[in-house]
Motif scaffolding. Sequence first.
Motif, short mmCIF file in Angstrom:
data_model
loop_
_atom_site.label_atom_id
_atom_site.label_comp_id
_atom_site.label_asym_id
_atom_site.label_seq_id
_atom_site.Cartn_x
_atom_site.Cartn_y
_atom_site.Cartn_z
N UNK A 1 20.10 -35.32 -24.76
CA UNK A 1 20.85 -35.03 -25.98
C UNK A 1 21.56 -36.26 -26.50
N UNK A 2 22.09 -37.08 -25.60
CA UNK A 2 22.77 -38.31 -26.02
C UNK A 2 21.79 -39.26 -26.71
N UNK B 1 19.73 -41.50 -31.77
CA UNK B 1 18.59 -41.80 -32.65
C UNK B 1 18.75 -41.13 -34.01
N UNK B 2 19.14 -39.88 -34.01
CA UNK B 2 19.24 -39.13 -35.26
C UNK B 2 20.38 -39.60 -36.15
N UNK C 1 25.48 -43.71 -34.02
CA UNK C 1 26.87 -43.28 -34.18
C UNK C 1 27.42 -42.76 -32.85
N UNK C 2 28.63 -43.16 -32.52
CA UNK C 2 29.26 -42.69 -31.29
C UNK C 2 29.48 -41.19 -31.30
N UNK C 3 29.87 -40.68 -32.45
CA UNK C 3 30.10 -39.23 -32.57
C UNK C 3 28.78 -38.48 -32.39
N UNK D 1 28.13 -35.94 -29.44
CA UNK D 1 27.76 -34.58 -29.85
C UNK D 1 26.42 -34.16 -29.28
N UNK D 2 25.46 -35.07 -29.31
CA UNK D 2 24.15 -34.78 -28.73
C UNK D 2 24.23 -34.52 -27.24
N UNK D 3 25.07 -35.31 -26.56
CA UNK D 3 25.24 -35.11 -25.11
C UNK D 3 25.84 -33.76 -24.80
N UNK D 4 26.81 -33.35 -25.60
CA UNK D 4 27.45 -32.04 -25.38
C UNK D 4 26.45 -30.91 -25.61
#
Length: 54
Positions: free
Chosen positions: A23-24, A29-30, A34-36, A40-43
């Motif tokens: 997810x990170x 990539x998407x 961006x850090x956010x 967000x992807x990791x979560x």
Amino acid sequence: MSLSACAGMTTQQKNTSIGAGAGAVAGAVLTGGSGVGTVGGAVVGGVIGNEIKK
């Protein structure tokens, strides 16, 4: 050495870790790095990985 850290993990913990990592990467990539987006992807990936049952 990094694989030995996963030796004592349950399947659910492994799925959560894999989901968070994937997810990170996808979030980064998407959103163009961006850090956010990465966090967000990791979560989201961690939650999905946690819910996968084998």
